[in-house]
Design a protein around this motif. Sequence first.
Motif, PDB file in Angstrom:
ATOM      1  N   UNK A 157      38.876  59.195  38.223  1.00 27.91           N
ATOM      2  CA  UNK A 157      39.830  60.215  37.795  1.00 27.91           C
ATOM      3  C   UNK A 157      41.245  59.626  37.744  1.00 27.91           C
ATOM      4  N   UNK A 158      41.555  58.829  38.762  1.00 32.86           N
ATOM      5  CA  UNK A 158      42.878  58.201  38.822  1.00 32.86           C
ATOM      6  C   UNK A 158      43.084  57.231  37.647  1.00 32.86           C
ATOM      7  N   UNK A 159      42.045  56.454  37.351  1.00 28.95           N
ATOM      8  CA  UNK A 159      42.120  55.488  36.238  1.00 28.95           C
ATOM      9  C   UNK A 159      42.315  56.238  34.913  1.00 28.95           C
ATOM     10  N   UNK A 160      41.553  57.317  34.749  1.00 25.54           N
ATOM     11  CA  UNK A 160      41.660  58.145  33.545  1.00 25.54           C
ATOM     12  C   UNK A 160      43.068  58.676  33.352  1.00 25.54           C
ATOM     13  N   UNK A 161      43.619  59.229  34.425  1.00 28.66           N
ATOM     14  CA  UNK A 161      44.957  59.823  34.320  1.00 28.66           C
ATOM     15  C   UNK A 161      46.014  58.742  34.130  1.00 28.66           C
ATOM     16  N   UNK A 162      45.810  57.593  34.776  1.00 28.30           N
ATOM     17  CA  UNK A 162      46.777  56.486  34.633  1.00 28.30           C
ATOM     18  C   UNK A 162      46.770  55.962  33.204  1.00 28.30           C
ATOM     19  N   UNK A 163      45.595  55.968  32.573  1.00 21.26           N
ATOM     20  CA  UNK A 163      45.516  55.429  31.205  1.00 21.26           C
ATOM     21  C   UNK A 163      46.306  56.300  30.226  1.00 21.26           C
ATOM     22  N   UNK A 164      46.534  57.550  30.588  1.00 23.04           N
ATOM     23  CA  UNK A 164      47.349  58.424  29.734  1.00 23.04           C
ATOM     24  C   UNK A 164      48.840  58.221  29.989  1.00 23.04           C
ATOM     25  N   UNK A 165      49.150  57.643  31.152  1.00 19.04           N
ATOM     26  CA  UNK A 165      50.565  57.474  31.524  1.00 19.04           C
ATOM     27  C   UNK A 165      51.112  56.094  31.194  1.00 19.04           C
ATOM     28  N   UNK A 166      50.217  55.089  31.259  1.00 18.52           N
ATOM     29  CA  UNK A 166      50.660  53.704  31.078  1.00 18.52           C
ATOM     30  C   UNK A 166      50.069  53.088  29.813  1.00 18.52           C
ATOM     31  N   UNK A 167      50.772  52.092  29.286  1.00 13.88           N
ATOM     32  CA  UNK A 167      50.301  51.401  28.088  1.00 13.88           C
ATOM     33  C   UNK A 167      49.028  50.632  28.369  1.00 13.88           C
ATOM     34  N   UNK A 168      48.897  50.156  29.601  1.00 16.35           N
ATOM     35  CA  UNK A 168      47.731  49.376  29.980  1.00 16.35           C
ATOM     36  C   UNK A 168      47.508  49.506  31.489  1.00 16.35           C
ATOM     37  N   UNK A 169      46.238  49.560  31.893  1.00 16.97           N
ATOM     38  CA  UNK A 169      45.915  49.642  33.330  1.00 16.97           C
ATOM     39  C   UNK A 169      44.956  48.504  33.669  1.00 16.97           C
ATOM     40  N   UNK A 170      45.347  47.693  34.654  1.00 15.40           N
ATOM     41  CA  UNK A 170      44.458  46.634  35.126  1.00 15.40           C
ATOM     42  C   UNK A 170      43.879  47.082  36.470  1.00 15.40           C
ATOM     43  N   UNK A 171      42.569  47.269  36.514  1.00 17.71           N
ATOM     44  CA  UNK A 171      41.911  47.617  37.782  1.00 17.71           C
ATOM     45  C   UNK A 171      41.565  46.290  38.456  1.00 17.71           C
ATOM     46  N   UNK A 172      42.163  46.034  39.618  1.00 18.99           N
ATOM     47  CA  UNK A 172      41.988  44.735  40.290  1.00 18.99           C
ATOM     48  C   UNK A 172      41.098  44.907  41.514  1.00 18.99           C
ATOM     49  N   UNK A 173      39.964  44.243  41.481  1.00 17.68           N
ATOM     50  CA  UNK A 173      38.945  44.403  42.527  1.00 17.68           C
ATOM     51  C   UNK A 173      39.126  43.304  43.572  1.00 17.68           C
ATOM     52  N   UNK A 174      39.379  43.732  44.799  1.00 19.08           N
ATOM     53  CA  UNK A 174      39.666  42.779  45.874  1.00 19.08           C
ATOM     54  C   UNK A 174      38.422  42.027  46.338  1.00 19.08           C
ATOM     55  N   UNK A 175      38.561  40.702  46.302  1.00 14.21           N
ATOM     56  CA  UNK A 175      37.508  39.828  46.801  1.00 14.21           C
ATOM     57  C   UNK A 175      38.038  39.249  48.100  1.00 14.21           C
ATOM     58  N   UNK A 176      37.576  39.808  49.219  1.00  9.36           N
ATOM     59  CA  UNK A 176      38.106  39.392  50.516  1.00  9.36           C
ATOM     60  C   UNK A 176      37.077  38.542  51.258  1.00  9.36           C
ATOM     61  N   UNK A 177      37.311  37.223  51.354  1.00  7.27           N
ATOM     62  CA  UNK A 177      36.324  36.341  51.985  1.00  7.27           C
ATOM     63  C   UNK A 177      36.110  36.660  53.469  1.00  7.27           C
ATOM     64  N   UNK A 178      37.050  37.397  54.082  1.00  8.71           N
ATOM     65  CA  UNK A 178      36.942  37.756  55.508  1.00  8.71           C
ATOM     66  C   UNK A 178      35.980  38.925  55.743  1.00  8.71           C
ATOM     67  N   UNK A 179      35.772  39.702  54.683  1.00  7.96           N
ATOM     68  CA  UNK A 179      34.957  40.913  54.845  1.00  7.96           C
ATOM     69  C   UNK A 179      33.679  40.829  54.034  1.00  7.96           C
ATOM     70  N   UNK A 180      32.598  41.388  54.582  1.00 12.51           N
ATOM     71  CA  UNK A 180      31.333  41.424  53.864  1.00 12.51           C
ATOM     72  C   UNK A 180      31.226  42.780  53.166  1.00 12.51           C
ATOM     73  N   UNK A 181      31.429  42.832  51.838  1.00 12.67           N
ATOM     74  CA  UNK A 181      31.372  44.135  51.173  1.00 12.67           C
ATOM     75  C   UNK A 181      29.932  44.620  51.000  1.00 12.67           C
ATOM     76  N   UNK A 182      29.763  45.896  50.718  1.00 12.72           N
ATOM     77  CA  UNK A 182      28.417  46.423  50.427  1.00 12.72           C
ATOM     78  C   UNK A 182      27.947  45.862  49.086  1.00 12.72           C
TER      79      UNK A 182
END
Length: 157
Positions: A18-43
């Motif tokens: 929902x946030x990405x959708x609404x941001x895309x209406x507000x900004x010319x471009x939206x980069x969703x940046x996915x954190x790759x944290x070597x310290x944490x084991x993600x699901x």
Amino acid sequence: MKALYPGSFDPLTLGHLDLINRASALFGEVVVAVLKNPEKQPTFDCDTRINQIRAATQNIKRVEVAAFEGLTVDCAKVHNVDVILRGLRAMSDFEYELQIAHTNRSLEDTLETIFLVTETHYSFLSSSVVKEVARFGGEISHMVPELVAKDLKRLFN
Ligand code: ADP
């Protein structure tokens, strides 16, 4: 203006979307940046999370999905964005988000942080709540996009 929406997205929820959708209406471009944290084991590993976000955002214009490691301000420089975008669900988010925003500003004072307030009916959603429900076989189709629901079911069944 170009915005960077950084986060773990482990996994993406309908609140994030929902946030990405609404941001895309507000900004010319939206980069969703996915954190790759070597310290944490993600699901879900970073590539899986990126696939989930790409699938869910394929019909939203001018949205890019990328991985990042290290400092958000460095990622912001790489992608040449004007603002960092974060979401606020409740007062409990505020303190943490404020601390991050001040830290980022102390590192790069030309970079603004902008907050969008979550849609009321998604304000209870978090990646960890969704995983908890999925782990015990609860209904998650109203919480996450289709591919994420599929991936969670496969993981916990
Ligand atoms: P992080 O580990 O960086 O907090 P998250 O994936 O949990 O990563 O969240 C990324 C951003 O999305 C944060 O700003 C968070 O407040 C926001 N967010 C998380 N859940 C929701 C939601 N249900 N609605 C709107 N924003 C959300």
